[in-house]
Design an enzyme around this catalytic site. Structure first.
Site, PDB file in Angstrom:
ATOM      1  N   ASP A  38       0.825  -1.209   0.000  1.00 21.73           N
ATOM      2  CA  ASP A  38       0.000   0.000   0.000  1.00 21.73           C
ATOM      3  C   ASP A  38       0.863   1.265   0.000  1.00 21.73           C
ATOM      4  OD1 ASP A  38       0.993  -0.376   2.467  1.00 21.73           O
ATOM      5  OD2 ASP A  38      -0.874  -0.063   3.564  1.00 21.73           O
ATOM      6  N   HIS A 243      21.566   3.674 -19.868  1.00 23.19           N
ATOM      7  CA  HIS A 243      20.614   3.942 -18.777  1.00 23.19           C
ATOM      8  C   HIS A 243      21.012   3.203 -17.503  1.00 23.19           C
ATOM      9  CE1 HIS A 243      17.230   5.298 -21.740  1.00 23.19           C
ATOM     10  NE2 HIS A 243      18.224   6.156 -21.632  1.00 23.19           N
ATOM     11  N   ASP A 260      25.098  11.573 -15.017  1.00 22.24           N
ATOM     12  CA  ASP A 260      24.006  12.217 -15.763  1.00 22.24           C
ATOM     13  C   ASP A 260      22.895  12.455 -14.754  1.00 22.24           C
ATOM     14  OD1 ASP A 260      21.866  12.922 -17.348  1.00 22.24           O
ATOM     15  OD2 ASP A 260      22.211  11.377 -18.862  1.00 22.24           O
ATOM     16  N   ASP A 272      19.109  18.777 -16.905  1.00 21.73           N
ATOM     17  CA  ASP A 272      19.577  17.479 -17.428  1.00 21.73           C
ATOM     18  C   ASP A 272      21.023  17.677 -17.899  1.00 21.73           C
ATOM     19  OD1 ASP A 272      19.970  15.046 -18.615  1.00 21.73           O
ATOM     20  OD2 ASP A 272      18.519  15.333 -20.230  1.00 21.73           O
ATOM     21  N   HIS A 351      23.134   6.981 -29.784  1.00 21.18           N
ATOM     22  CA  HIS A 351      21.929   7.772 -29.491  1.00 21.18           C
ATOM     23  C   HIS A 351      21.968   9.103 -30.231  1.00 21.18           C
ATOM     24  CE1 HIS A 351      24.202  10.349 -26.666  1.00 21.18           C
ATOM     25  NE2 HIS A 351      24.725   9.252 -26.141  1.00 21.18           N
ATOM     26  N   HIS A 355      17.651  16.590 -27.078  1.00 24.01           N
ATOM     27  CA  HIS A 355      16.178  16.577 -27.026  1.00 24.01           C
ATOM     28  C   HIS A 355      15.715  17.887 -26.428  1.00 24.01           C
ATOM     29  CE1 HIS A 355      16.692  15.742 -22.711  1.00 24.01           C
ATOM     30  NE2 HIS A 355      17.646  14.903 -23.086  1.00 24.01           N
ATOM     31  N   HIS A 362      12.447  14.713 -21.419  1.00 23.47           N
ATOM     32  CA  HIS A 362      12.384  14.622 -22.885  1.00 23.47           C
ATOM     33  C   HIS A 362      11.101  15.367 -23.240  1.00 23.47           C
ATOM     34  CE1 HIS A 362      15.101  10.810 -22.973  1.00 23.47           C
ATOM     35  NE2 HIS A 362      15.726  11.887 -22.566  1.00 23.47           N
ATOM     36  N   GLU A 385      24.230  16.575 -26.219  1.00 21.83           N
ATOM     37  CA  GLU A 385      24.842  15.538 -25.398  1.00 21.83           C
ATOM     38  C   GLU A 385      25.481  14.398 -26.193  1.00 21.83           C
ATOM     39  OE1 GLU A 385      21.924  13.033 -23.318  1.00 21.83           O
ATOM     40  OE2 GLU A 385      20.370  14.434 -23.941  1.00 21.83           O
ATOM     41  N   TYR A 389      31.101   5.530 -26.452  1.00 20.35           N
ATOM     42  CA  TYR A 389      31.002   4.425 -25.481  1.00 20.35           C
ATOM     43  C   TYR A 389      31.726   3.225 -26.084  1.00 20.35           C
ATOM     44  CZ  TYR A 389      27.302   7.730 -24.510  1.00 20.35           C
ATOM     45  OH  TYR A 389      26.601   8.897 -24.295  1.00 20.35           O
ATOM     46  N   ARG A 413      30.187  10.988 -21.969  1.00 20.66           N
ATOM     47  CA  ARG A 413      29.129  11.854 -22.517  1.00 20.66           C
ATOM     48  C   ARG A 413      29.290  13.216 -21.849  1.00 20.66           C
ATOM     49  NH1 ARG A 413      25.257   8.794 -21.819  1.00 20.66           N
ATOM     50  NH2 ARG A 413      24.223   9.416 -19.895  1.00 20.66           N
ATOM     51  N   GLU A 415      26.951  16.682 -21.524  1.00 14.86           N
ATOM     52  CA  GLU A 415      25.598  17.172 -21.828  1.00 14.86           C
ATOM     53  C   GLU A 415      25.360  18.538 -21.197  1.00 14.86           C
ATOM     54  OE1 GLU A 415      22.407  14.807 -20.091  1.00 14.86           O
ATOM     55  OE2 GLU A 415      20.984  15.631 -21.542  1.00 14.86           O
TER      56      GLU A 415
HETATM   57  N1  GLY Z   1      19.090  11.983 -18.685  1.00 15.58           N
HETATM   58  C1  GLY Z   1      18.389  11.568 -19.823  1.00 15.58           C
HETATM   59  C2  GLY Z   1      18.942  12.140 -21.019  1.00 15.58           C
HETATM   60  O1  GLY Z   1      20.052  12.653 -21.007  1.00 15.58           O
HETATM   61  O2  GLY Z   1      18.318  12.195 -22.029  1.00 15.58           O
HETATM   62 MN    MN Z   2      19.390  14.484 -21.945  1.00 16.40          MN
HETATM   63 MN    MN Z   3      20.955  13.421 -19.285  1.00 17.20          MN
END
Ligand code: GLY
Ligand code: MN
Ligand code: MN
Length: 441
Positions: A38, A243, A260, A272, A351, A355, A362, A385, A389, A413, A415
């Site tokens: 619950d 991820h 990240d 982000d 990727h 975004h 996103h 970003e 890798y 990465r 970003e």
């Molecule tokens: N943290 C998710 C992205 O960078 O899109």
């Molecule tokens: Mn991002």
């Molecule tokens: Mn990110």
């Protein structure tokens, strides 16, 4: 901290109602989601509902009735005040609060929705509702729609389709107002400071989990709601899992640490940011090569995020720099064009480069419409970003060089969050340092 400014929300409602032009929109709030037994996850309001109301309770429904005269267009159905329930679950604004504090033209108990919804919708040209997202109310909406179709077949007027609200709201949310830009500045500034905290204290930490605690504790200390998404704290080869959220490996001084993470403010605006830093204070030769390529790609891509450009251009600029850098160090082979056209880089960069960013991490809004690329405009906020890798998870494409062991386990990465302006792109996350000289110690 968030202070409800009704003028902001009233203006959004007016724009939305103008777009509706005779239609009636039904916009439900989010519900609580069960975590286990619950216990529930922390409440997260539906972004469209929030954008139009600023009302932060679950299970409410907002109606926007553009077929009605002014003063009868914004209706809220909310959980009524209930002493016992409030003792267990906390304060509610109730029906009076919905009218007085949130400026609903009229508010009702959510328990009356079934009875009152058909009366409010009556006379509208069409229903605007997101099919498939709100199962609890969808049945009621579909019953009304079926009735509309029957009426239409008899008297020739009334709704003939259900439209999605996203087509109106995505367009509005994609361009941030000055108010929103300032909220984004705050979310991104707190996020950037958290990354700085990691950089400054990395030598004292020995597990990814401690870094996660540091960042997320900082978000709360600064009055944010918490992390905008599951923080990624990935050392060494873990960074090659895009991820990765286990965040539980010990830190090795020879590895890099990819973080990240961004915060979500109490009114849901998000940061982000990704930074990749040397845990032991020095990049190895190989790590430095790769870092320089990614940083170069990121800077070139950011510079291309100007009015009239578009998100594909930003991606392509980054991709070209990455491919050329990887060719130089022998990790790719062939003509740049051929590598890009045939996706021969995708074992190293899998990727897109960014975004939209806003109430959703996103965020909503089209990137392209078929072949038409949506041009960047003042007030759009996007992430940039790029990354590289290097692991053996994805097989090397035929004809491309095999990967020497010395490169494996490097995941990088970088970003930043970028505001498109009349002049050069503004890096809202600029206070999170990213030059090699700033990261080494
Ligand atoms: N943290 C998710 C992205 O960078 O899109
Ligand atoms: Mn991002
Ligand atoms: Mn990110």
């Amino acid at each position: 901290m968030f202070n409800l400014n009704n003028k902001i929300f009233e203006k959004r409602r007016e724009t939305f109602l103008n777009k509706l032009d005779g239609k009636a929109a039904i916009i439900p709030a989010a519900s609580l989601v069960k975590h286990h037994a619950d216990c529930e996850y922390p409440f997260r309001q539906d972004s469209n509902f929030w954008y139009l109301t600023g009302f932060d309770e679950p299970d409410a429904i907002a109606l926007f009735l553009s077929h009605k005269p002014k003063g009868e267009r914004f209706i809220l159905f909310v959980s009524p005040k209930d002493v016992v329930s409030e003792v267990w679950h906390g304060f509610r604004w109730g029906i009076e609060g919905a009218e007085q504090k949130f400026k609903a033209d009229k508010a009702h108990s959510i328990y009356d929705i079934k009875e009152l919804l058909p009366i409010y919708i009556e006379g509208s040209d069409e229903i605007v509702f997101s099919i498939g997202k709100h199962p609890r109310i969808e049945k009621v909406v579909l019953e009304i729609f079926t009735q509309q179709l029957e009426n239409r077949s008899r008297v020739g007027i009334g709704g003939n389709s259900i439209k999605s609200p996203e087509s109106y709201l995505n367009e509005m949310r994609l361009i941030k107002s000055e108010f929103e830009i300032n909220r984004m500045r705050e979310a991104i500034q707190i996020s950037a400071e958290a990354h700085e905290l990691v950089r400054e204290s990395i030598s004292l930490k020995n597990n990814e989990r401690q870094i996660q605690g540091l960042i997320e504790g900082f978000f709360l200390e600064k009055g944010a709601r918490g992390p905008a998404y599951n923080s990624i704290v990935a050392s060494g080869d873990n960074a090659c899992v895009l991820h990765y959220t286990s965040n539980n490996s010990p830190l090795n001084k020879r590895d890099l640490l990819l973080v990240d993470a961004g915060c979500s403010l109490t009114d849901y605006y998000n940061g982000d940011i990704t930074r990749t830093i040397p845990i032991g204070g020095k990049f190895s030769k190989e790590q430095k090569y790769i870092y320089e390529i990614v940083l170069d790609a990121q800077k070139n891509a950011i510079n291309s995020a100007v009015i009239g450009s578009n998100s594909s251009t930003v991606h392509n600029v980054a991709l070209k720099t990455l491919v050329e850098g990887l060719k130089e160090i022998g990790l790719l082979r062939g003509s740049t064009e051929e590598i890009i056209d045939n996706g021969l880089y995708k074992h190293l960069y899998m990727h897109r480069t960014g975004h939209w960013l806003g109430l959703d991490v996103h965020d909503v809004g089209a990137y392209r419409m078929g072949d038409y690329e949506v041009p960047l405009q003042y007030g759009m906020i996007l992430t940039v970003e790029p990354g590289i890798y290097i692991s053996d998870r994805i097989p090397v494409p035929d004809g491309q060089p095999s990967i020497d062991e010395k490169w494996k386990g490097i995941g990088i990465r970088i970003e930043d969050d970028i505001l498109v302006t009349d002049k050069e792109p503004e890096i809202l996350s600029i206070s999170a340092l990213k030059e090699i000289a700033d990261l080494e110690f």
